[in-house]
Design an enzyme around this catalytic site. Structure first.
Site, PDB file in Angstrom:
ATOM      1  N   ARG A  64     -10.738  -3.079 -11.279  1.00  0.00           N
ATOM      2  CA  ARG A  64     -10.629  -4.647 -10.728  1.00  0.00           C
ATOM      3  C   ARG A  64     -11.507  -4.654  -9.559  1.00  0.00           C
ATOM      4  O   ARG A  64     -11.601  -3.855  -8.633  1.00  0.00           O
ATOM      5  CB  ARG A  64      -9.277  -4.625 -10.425  1.00  0.00           C
ATOM      6  CG  ARG A  64      -9.174  -6.264 -10.111  1.00  0.00           C
ATOM      7  CD  ARG A  64      -7.769  -6.493  -9.890  1.00  0.00           C
ATOM      8  NE  ARG A  64      -7.412  -5.983  -8.649  1.00  0.00           N
ATOM      9  CZ  ARG A  64      -6.130  -6.055  -8.065  1.00  0.00           C
ATOM     10  NH1 ARG A  64      -5.073  -6.691  -8.893  1.00  0.00           N
ATOM     11  NH2 ARG A  64      -5.698  -5.435  -6.991  1.00  0.00           N
TER      12      ARG A  64
ATOM     13  N   HIS B 209       0.962  -0.944  -0.061  1.00  0.00           N
ATOM     14  CA  HIS B 209       0.263  -0.013   0.074  1.00  0.00           C
ATOM     15  C   HIS B 209       0.837   1.209  -0.039  1.00  0.00           C
ATOM     16  O   HIS B 209       0.494   2.379  -0.706  1.00  0.00           O
ATOM     17  CB  HIS B 209      -0.865   0.000   1.136  1.00  0.00           C
ATOM     18  CG  HIS B 209      -1.774   1.253   1.458  1.00  0.00           C
ATOM     19  ND1 HIS B 209      -1.311   2.306   1.998  1.00  0.00           N
ATOM     20  CD2 HIS B 209      -2.819   1.609   0.745  1.00  0.00           C
ATOM     21  CE1 HIS B 209      -2.346   3.179   2.045  1.00  0.00           C
ATOM     22  NE2 HIS B 209      -3.186   2.869   1.378  1.00  0.00           N
TER      23      HIS B 209
ATOM     24  N   CYS C 242      -0.609  -5.298 -15.855  1.00  0.00           N
ATOM     25  CA  CYS C 242      -0.824  -4.077 -15.093  1.00  0.00           C
ATOM     26  C   CYS C 242      -0.264  -4.383 -13.736  1.00  0.00           C
ATOM     27  O   CYS C 242      -0.317  -3.674 -12.631  1.00  0.00           O
ATOM     28  CB  CYS C 242      -2.236  -4.023 -14.825  1.00  0.00           C
ATOM     29  SG  CYS C 242      -3.043  -5.733 -14.010  1.00  0.00           S
TER      30      CYS C 242
ATOM     31  N   GLU D   2      -2.777 -14.111 -13.123  1.00  0.00           N
ATOM     32  CA  GLU D   2      -1.806 -13.966 -11.792  1.00  0.00           C
ATOM     33  C   GLU D   2      -1.550 -15.118 -11.339  1.00  0.00           C
ATOM     34  O   GLU D   2      -0.838 -15.228 -10.427  1.00  0.00           O
ATOM     35  CB  GLU D   2      -2.817 -13.313 -10.802  1.00  0.00           C
ATOM     36  CG  GLU D   2      -2.904 -11.599 -11.029  1.00  0.00           C
ATOM     37  CD  GLU D   2      -3.761 -11.190 -10.023  1.00  0.00           C
ATOM     38  OE1 GLU D   2      -3.435 -10.375  -9.472  1.00  0.00           O
ATOM     39  OE2 GLU D   2      -4.986 -11.861 -10.297  1.00  0.00           O
TER      40      GLU D   2
ATOM     41  N   THR E 127       1.714  -9.433 -12.714  1.00  0.00           N
ATOM     42  CA  THR E 127       3.153  -9.923 -12.505  1.00  0.00           C
ATOM     43  C   THR E 127       3.339  -9.991 -11.118  1.00  0.00           C
ATOM     44  O   THR E 127       4.297 -10.925 -10.764  1.00  0.00           O
ATOM     45  CB  THR E 127       4.109  -9.485 -13.524  1.00  0.00           C
ATOM     46  OG1 THR E 127       3.911  -7.906 -13.290  1.00  0.00           O
ATOM     47  CG2 THR E 127       4.054  -9.821 -14.766  1.00  0.00           C
TER      48      THR E 127
ATOM     49  N   ASP F 182       1.905 -10.987  -8.327  1.00  0.00           N
ATOM     50  CA  ASP F 182       1.264 -12.205  -8.067  1.00  0.00           C
ATOM     51  C   ASP F 182       1.629 -13.558  -9.070  1.00  0.00           C
ATOM     52  O   ASP F 182       2.040 -14.549  -8.638  1.00  0.00           O
ATOM     53  CB  ASP F 182      -0.224 -12.577  -8.061  1.00  0.00           C
ATOM     54  CG  ASP F 182      -0.878 -11.677  -6.924  1.00  0.00           C
ATOM     55  OD1 ASP F 182      -0.248 -11.652  -5.541  1.00  0.00           O
ATOM     56  OD2 ASP F 182      -2.104 -10.911  -6.846  1.00  0.00           O
TER      57      ASP F 182
ATOM     58  N   ARG G 127      -7.474  -0.394  -8.793  1.00  0.00           N
ATOM     59  CA  ARG G 127      -7.631  -1.154  -7.713  1.00  0.00           C
ATOM     60  C   ARG G 127      -8.712  -0.621  -6.770  1.00  0.00           C
ATOM     61  O   ARG G 127      -8.452   0.244  -5.957  1.00  0.00           O
ATOM     62  CB  ARG G 127      -6.156  -1.295  -6.966  1.00  0.00           C
ATOM     63  CG  ARG G 127      -5.292  -2.037  -7.554  1.00  0.00           C
ATOM     64  CD  ARG G 127      -4.079  -2.246  -6.497  1.00  0.00           C
ATOM     65  NE  ARG G 127      -2.970  -3.043  -7.231  1.00  0.00           N
ATOM     66  CZ  ARG G 127      -1.872  -2.493  -7.808  1.00  0.00           C
ATOM     67  NH1 ARG G 127      -1.801  -1.330  -8.001  1.00  0.00           N
ATOM     68  NH2 ARG G 127      -0.788  -3.306  -8.011  1.00  0.00           N
TER      69      ARG G 127
HETATM   70  C1  PEP Z   1      -0.574  -8.109  -9.804  1.00  0.00           C
HETATM   71  O1  PEP Z   1      -0.622  -9.078  -9.105  1.00  0.00           O
HETATM   72  O2  PEP Z   1       0.324  -7.994 -10.688  1.00  0.00           O
HETATM   73  C2  PEP Z   1      -1.460  -6.966  -9.688  1.00  0.00           C
HETATM   74  C3  PEP Z   1      -1.290  -6.161 -10.385  1.00  0.00           C
HETATM   75  O3  PEP Z   1      -2.255  -7.105  -8.394  1.00  0.00           O
HETATM   76  P1  PEP Z   1      -2.018  -6.674  -6.931  1.00  0.00           P
HETATM   77  O4  PEP Z   1      -0.741  -6.128  -6.976  1.00  0.00           O
HETATM   78  O5  PEP Z   1      -3.102  -5.320  -6.534  1.00  0.00           O
HETATM   79  O6  PEP Z   1      -2.078  -7.935  -6.554  1.00  0.00           O
HETATM   80 MG    MG Z   2      -2.311  -9.498  -7.880  1.00  0.00          MG
END
Ligand code: PEP
Ligand code: MG
Length: 763
Positions: free
Chosen positions: A547, A405, A715, A643, A666, A668, A500
């Site tokens: 999302r 965050h 993303c 992911e 990427t 995850d 997000r």
């Molecule tokens: C990711 O997993 O790359 C992604 C963009 O989602 P988050 O970082 O919110 O898990």
């Molecule tokens: Mg993710």
């Protein structure tokens, strides 16, 4: 007079017509062809609340402790009740309706846009201005109610919160409302008044049939015309095969995609006369603003309209905006003179070098002690801290990685940050002066940079020079907090590749379940609508991929209501993303309802994206829930995040389930492919998005998607890295979404790779 016509408005009328009204009026009065319309003046709103006598109750309702989220919601509700429940004076109704009939040519069926235009432009928090309501495709039967909704939106929870925080009196803010004809374009497109890369006097026009969304969103390859402004000659014409066009569905007012009639597909869109008229218009706009412009235009019945004009953008050369990994021009020199010892090291999460006094923040109720220019030092930031993070000069955390965050929000706010320092809250002390380097990830003793008071405020860092390269691969931007929308849009990105929603939801200060219990379902949906709308409006008609909720249980556990969350050994592998949503369809459906409301409000640029999908079965379940909520999956763009290795390996069946796009998360995908916890500092050096196994999964997914006509995107954080950009463009990805501070570099990198591909193919 309750209203003023745009023709009669000048930039100086800000107090009467608000910011939006003044700028549209300014264009109109400069003789530029803006669609006709009028402004319901700020004075009309003022008279409405004063003469009806609701003003006292209204302002009394704002006298609350704004840290108390229940009280905030109560104040918003009370204001809404008072304004919506009070009839508009008869003479005002009559005047607005009469003007409406003059604006439209179709009587009560004419479509207009109804946009809030707040007058408090001098409010310290400029981004606040974008937070009031806008409604598109409004007809007579809803017009007066929509105007009142705009008035009521002056008292959204966020607006009340900011005014209370800044000590800005509620009674000093007024609101005007712009009512403007919606243009039902036969042909439309964009125009760069000077060459977007070199600034040469060459106008570049892109044009297609129907409404402009098709061009701006990239749904259609437009014709391309290049005009030499010195000679007026059309130097180059490329006619595209235009398969589809966007038109307004007369019955619903929604924008729909239809096939272009056979004979018009390869027909040239613009005549020489139209091109000449556009070029003249472009020159006028550029002269008026004294800087090259990116103009959205439309043509109906031979008339050209200007829908929007903004400077052709790039990021300024200010230090705080340089992308990570590069030496900061003046910062580098300053740190060379530095004698401060390195006290701590962490991950450089948001670029920039800044000095200030340490404020250790351990509990939410201590946020007040963070004043302008302080450096927040905390274990881990929470969504409630965003207002304090905006005030801060820098941010340091004990925990968290590049995708935490703290890292995401500070990048979006343009505030330098170092995360994952381990023991900053224990080793630093309040009032200690430190210098943080958000590139190198260091924290040094003492002051090394110019005083933070001199630092250019984030809101003032605006694009200055015209070098947005045109690329075939779209370059979009990631946004997590609505407050960053304006800054994100100013990058000139082709849309938002990831919004997000969880940052918005977590900032409600309690779990969604508790919030719904305490404030009701409607309030929860309203909050999501309001947050998303701020971004969708700022980017309209550029697409915004939103999302659905994806927060791990450990983040929810820290909030009120978190006691009911499961205590998981490994939240990253646990109850999050689509699994949680499908397990709690009642909560998930509120997010879908928010989408439906946004579509109904006319935000057809909103796209839905679903996180942590493993297989097609989950996609079919999501589609069923969409239908149950009244969303027709065939009428909107939606897709999934890729992911997990399972989703990459099973992409064919996901495509068969009907997705329009697949977007690589990427952060995850790397963690699940390599078994490296993305938030664990101990293994951070093993977190490698360019690992051959990750690239193999991405490459094969793109190949399959290309074969099946599914769009691909990235993303995750790696979309901001040049090596990943090179790999993806080579593989044929449709779009890349980068962090705000990296958009410009990514645009250039994409262009370089594309040019190399073209060269290679002709050699
Ligand atoms: C990711 O997993 O790359 C992604 C963009 O989602 P988050 O970082 O919110 O898990
Ligand atoms: Mg993710």
């Amino acid at each position: 007079m309750a209203l003023l016509w745009l023709d009669d408005v000048r930039a100086a009328d800000l107090e009467t017509v608000g910011g939006k009204g003044a700028s549209l009026g300014e264009l109109t009065s400069a003789g530029l062809p803006v669609p006709p319309g009028f402004v319901v003046t700020a004075g009309t709103y003022r008279d409405f609340i004063e003469k009806s006598g609701i003003d006292e109750d209204l302002f009394a309702a704002m006298d609350i402790d704004s840290e108390d989220s229940k009280a905030l919601a109560g104040a918003q509700e009370r204001a809404h009740e008072l304004i919506m429940g009070t009839p508009m004076p008869e003479e005002v109704r009559a005047e607005i309706l009469e003007a409406y009939r003059t604006v439209g040519t179709d009587g009560e069926q004419a479509f207009v846009a109804v946009r809030s235009s707040a007058t408090a432009e001098d409010l310290p928090d400029a981004s606040f201005a974008g937070q009031q309501e806008t409604f598109l495709n409004v007809r007579e039967k809803d017009l007066l109610e929509r105007v009142k909704e705009c008035w009521a939106s002056l008292f959204s929870q966020r607006a009340i919160y900011y005014r209370n925080q800044k000590g800005f009196p509620h009674h000093e803010v007024d609101i005007a409302v712009v009512v403007q004809q919606m243009v039902d374009a036969e042909k439309s497109g964009v125009m760069f008044t000077s060459h977007p890369s070199t600034g040469e006097p060459r106008v570049i026009i892109e044009a297609a049939w129907g409404l402009g969304e098709a061009v701006v969103s990239g749904a259609v390859s437009p014709d391309n015309y290049v005009v030499d402004r010195k000679t007026g000659d059309v130097a180059d014409v490329t006619i595209a095969d235009k398969k589809v066009m966007h038109v307004k569905d007369e019955a619903t007012g929604e924008t729909v995609e239809v096939e272009v009639p056979e004979e018009k597909r390869e027909q040239r869109v613009l005549s020489d006369e139209e091109i000449a008229a556009l070029v003249t218009l472009g020159e006028e706009v550029e002269d008026h603003y004294e800087t090259p412009q990116d103009v959205e235009w439309a043509i109906v019945d031979g008339e050209i309209y200007m829908l929007q004009s903004r400077p052709i953008t790039t990021i300024s050369d200010s230090g705080a905006e340089e992308s990570s990994g590069e030496a900061i021009a003046n910062g580098g020199a300053e740190s060379a003179q530095s004698s401060g010892d390195v006290l701590l090291r962490g991950l450089g999460a948001s670029p920039g070098i800044v000095s200030g006094s340490v404020r250790i923040v351990t509990k939410l109720d201590q946020l007040d002690k963070v004043v302008e220019g302080d450096i927040i030092v905390t274990e881990m930031t929470m969504p409630d801290m965003v207002p304090a993070m905006k005030r801060a000069a820098g941010i340091v955390t004990d925990e968290g990685g590049m995708t935490s965050h703290a890292a995401i929000v500070s990048r979006e706010l343009g505030v330098p940050a170092v995360v994952g320092c381990g023991s900053a809250t224990r080793e630093l002390t309040d009032d200690q002066v430190i210098t943080i380097d958000g590139d190198k990830g260091t924290i040094r003793e003492g002051r090394e940079t110019k005083d933070v008071e001199e630092r250019e405020p984030v809101e003032d860092v605006r694009p200055k020079t015209p070098v947005k390269p045109m690329t075939a691969t779209e370059v979009k931007v990631n946004v997590s907090i609505p407050e960053a929308a304006e800054r994100a849009a100013a990058t000139g990105a082709d849309g938002v590749g990831l919004l997000r929603i969880e940052h918005m939801v977590l900032s409600l200060g309690m779990t969604p379940e508790k919030y719904i219990k305490e404030h009701g379902e409607r309030a929860y949906v309203d909050e999501i609508v309001e947050g998303v709308r701020t971004v969708a409006e700022e980017f309209y008609p550029r697409p915004v991929r939103v999302r659905t909720l994806d927060a791990p249980t450990d983040e929810f556990r820290q909030l009120p209501g978190g006691e009911d969350e499961p205590n998981e050994h490994n939240p990253m592998l646990g109850y999050r993303g689509i699994r949680r949503s499908l397990d709690k369809p009642d909560v998930f459906k509120h997010e879908l309802r928010a989408f439906r409301r946004l579509f109904e409000m006319g935000y057809d640029n909103v796209e839905m994206m679903f996180p942590l999908i493993n297989d097609a079965e989950e996609v079919y379940q999501v589609k069923n829930l969409m239908r149950e909520t009244g969303i027709n999956p065939d009428k909107h763009d939606w897709g999934v995040m890729v992911e997990t290795p399972a989703s990459a390996l099973g992409i064919r069946s996901l495509a068969e389930a009907g997705i329009d796009f697949a977007s690589f998360g990427t952060n995850d995908l790397t963690q699940y492919t390599l078994a490296v916890d993305r938030n664990n500092e101990n293994v951070a050096d093993r977190f490698d998005e360019l690992h051959p196994a990750v690239l193999e999964l991405i490459g094969s997914t793109i190949e399959t998607c290309r074969e099946l006509g599914v769009k691909t995107s990235i993303c995750g954080q790696a979309g901001s890295k040049s090596k990943m950009v090179q790999f993806l463009v080579d593989e044929g990805v449709t779009s890349i979404s980068a962090n705000i501070d990296a958009v410009r570099d990514v645009q250039h990198e994409v262009k370089r790779v594309e040019q190399k591909l073209i060269l290679d193919s002709v050699r």
